[in-house]
Design a protein around this motif. Sequence first.
Motif, PDB file in Angstrom:
ATOM      1  N   UNK A 324      13.137  -5.265  -2.537  1.00  0.00           N
ATOM      2  CA  UNK A 324      11.842  -5.988  -1.551  1.00  0.00           C
ATOM      3  C   UNK A 324      10.745  -4.914  -1.250  1.00  0.00           C
ATOM      4  N   UNK A 325      10.472  -4.133  -2.117  1.00  0.00           N
ATOM      5  CA  UNK A 325       9.680  -3.313  -1.716  1.00  0.00           C
ATOM      6  C   UNK A 325       8.962  -2.692  -3.134  1.00  0.00           C
ATOM      7  N   UNK A 335      18.317   0.554   2.538  1.00  0.00           N
ATOM      8  CA  UNK A 335      18.741  -0.500   1.450  1.00  0.00           C
ATOM      9  C   UNK A 335      17.497  -1.551   1.072  1.00  0.00           C
ATOM     10  N   UNK A 336      17.221  -1.668  -0.025  1.00  0.00           N
ATOM     11  CA  UNK A 336      16.201  -2.742  -0.349  1.00  0.00           C
ATOM     12  C   UNK A 336      16.534  -3.599  -1.551  1.00  0.00           C
ATOM     13  N   UNK A 337      17.559  -3.477  -2.259  1.00  0.00           N
ATOM     14  CA  UNK A 337      17.912  -4.420  -3.183  1.00  0.00           C
ATOM     15  C   UNK A 337      18.232  -5.820  -2.914  1.00  0.00           C
ATOM     16  N   UNK A 338      17.111  -6.447  -2.622  1.00  0.00           N
ATOM     17  CA  UNK A 338      17.234  -7.930  -2.220  1.00  0.00           C
ATOM     18  C   UNK A 338      15.780  -8.246  -2.185  1.00  0.00           C
ATOM     19  N   UNK A 339      15.531  -9.588  -2.419  1.00  0.00           N
ATOM     20  CA  UNK A 339      14.228 -10.199  -2.468  1.00  0.00           C
ATOM     21  C   UNK A 339      13.622 -10.198  -1.101  1.00  0.00           C
ATOM     22  N   UNK A 340      12.354  -9.554  -1.067  1.00  0.00           N
ATOM     23  CA  UNK A 340      11.472  -9.947   0.262  1.00  0.00           C
ATOM     24  C   UNK A 340      11.405 -11.209   0.655  1.00  0.00           C
ATOM     25  N   UNK A 341      10.942 -12.268  -0.226  1.00  0.00           N
ATOM     26  CA  UNK A 341      10.932 -13.481   0.035  1.00  0.00           C
ATOM     27  C   UNK A 341      11.880 -14.563  -0.911  1.00  0.00           C
ATOM     28  N   UNK A 342      13.286 -14.644  -0.500  1.00  0.00           N
ATOM     29  CA  UNK A 342      14.071 -15.434  -1.283  1.00  0.00           C
ATOM     30  C   UNK A 342      13.533 -16.746  -1.551  1.00  0.00           C
ATOM     31  N   UNK A 343      13.853 -17.193  -2.710  1.00  0.00           N
ATOM     32  CA  UNK A 343      13.410 -18.176  -3.559  1.00  0.00           C
ATOM     33  C   UNK A 343      13.664 -19.606  -2.624  1.00  0.00           C
TER      34      UNK A 343
END
Length: 522
Positions: A324-325, A335-343
């Motif tokens: 997300x960064x 923790x950042x292993x995710x999408x900042x703007x989920x589909x």
Amino acid sequence: MKQPLRGTLLLLVFFVVFLSGCADAVGFLLPEKETEPERVTSYEITIPIEKVRTLNPVVSKDEDTYYLSRLLYDGLFTLDEDLAAEPLLVETFSYSEDSLTLTMTLKESILWQDGTPLSGNDVKFSIEAYQAAAASNLTLYNSHVEGVKSVRVTADKTVVVTFKDPNHAAKENFIFPILPSHLHRRPADLVKDIEGFIPVGTGLYRYEPGESGDKFSLKGNTYRESAPTNVLNVKVIPGKEEAVNLFTTGEINMTLLKTVNRETLVGTMEVDIIAFPSNEAEVLGFNSRSEAVRDPLVRQAIATAINNEALIESCYFNNGVLNDSLYFPGYLGIDSQKDAYPFDPEFAKKLLKKAEVGTLSLDIVVNQNDPSRVLGGQLIKGDLERIGINANLVELNWTEYVEALGKGNYDIYLGGFRFRDTYDLRPILHSSYAPVTGYSNTSLDVLLDKIQSGIDKEAKASLYRSAREILNTDLPYYTLLYKTYGIAVPTTFEGKVEPKFFDIYNGCESWSLEIYLDKEPG
């Protein structure tokens, strides 16, 4: 009367012989019992490198020299798993109140691999050598030393570094290899020592030349308290990606695979691939001067319309992770292993409606020589068209691509960054660096400067959280994914294989190899 007894004895002999024969026959018909092949442990590991210009870390820009230097040398500080600096050669350190000076006291009893004690003069000598190399753009560590104004040795083990300004004083800059001053008269002499350079460091391993120019070995540094007992044999080969083909003959025992289709290189070979996040981010860059994407709501809508997981699967063979960064996954322990703007295409449409932009048409510029990005551009074009945006994919050769970005002739560009180990992102985000996207935010500028000052990990993490919030709102760049690399080893490989993008040999002191010997004939 004795005749029957004789007959009985003959009958017994017959049965014994007959049964014995049957037993032999049964043994013949049954499969032989399988025996485990003899197994021995080898503590010699052969690793591949490509031909390097020099092993001198001050003036080498070769990737292999960078990685090997971490085994041969130590820095004043090293990076932990969150990319925060922690002392290595330094025992204690302190900053002045204005953060313009850093005083460091070195650890006692550290010796160079020729037995000479480490001193403050070595630190001063090394920094000045890197500065001399940086003046001619000869080193990987330009940005690490650009903020240093002067270096003073105030005692045998004490060094004081003065900075040009407090925003270039981060400890993370001092991870470069420290070299011995007693082997060269002046820093300039070290910079000129290229072809015949012989490494002498304080690291876990010491250099030992080979019989030919394409081989050398790294053996445990006996001046270290816990010297490795294994040997790393280094062999020069034309391409490291091809080294995996030499696993079957035992010529090579590990290699770095960076290509996204690396599983196809391995095929059906008995090989394990240990994946880890690289320092390469794939991004969408938004032209802040373009009317089409000037509004952050439009950028957010575009980000929400893109199916990042489909990109990772279809374009990068699942060799990527969400983040997300722009900063490294898990930077500073966050923790950042995710999408900042989920589909979410429907929500993307709502954002466009809120932005009141009407029918939107835009150009997506991509380098036509990168197959993954071209395919990614096609998928993104389809995603955007499904929410009502007219997207035109413009495929350019590298020269045209760079020119288009430099002149601002694009709405969105699909590209990527390979970040330095210090993760100073000011060159692409700070207003004073004139980012190619035209983005500017003075509040972010202040945060980016403070992150690179002499503060501790907790303070840095707090500033980073604030910077990330601004970046994910303004969205000058949208991080699609972080690529992963892989370390390939045979299945008989033993030990901790825990690579990092800045240290692919991490854990190598524990490495060994199980070798199965063929059963001797006869």
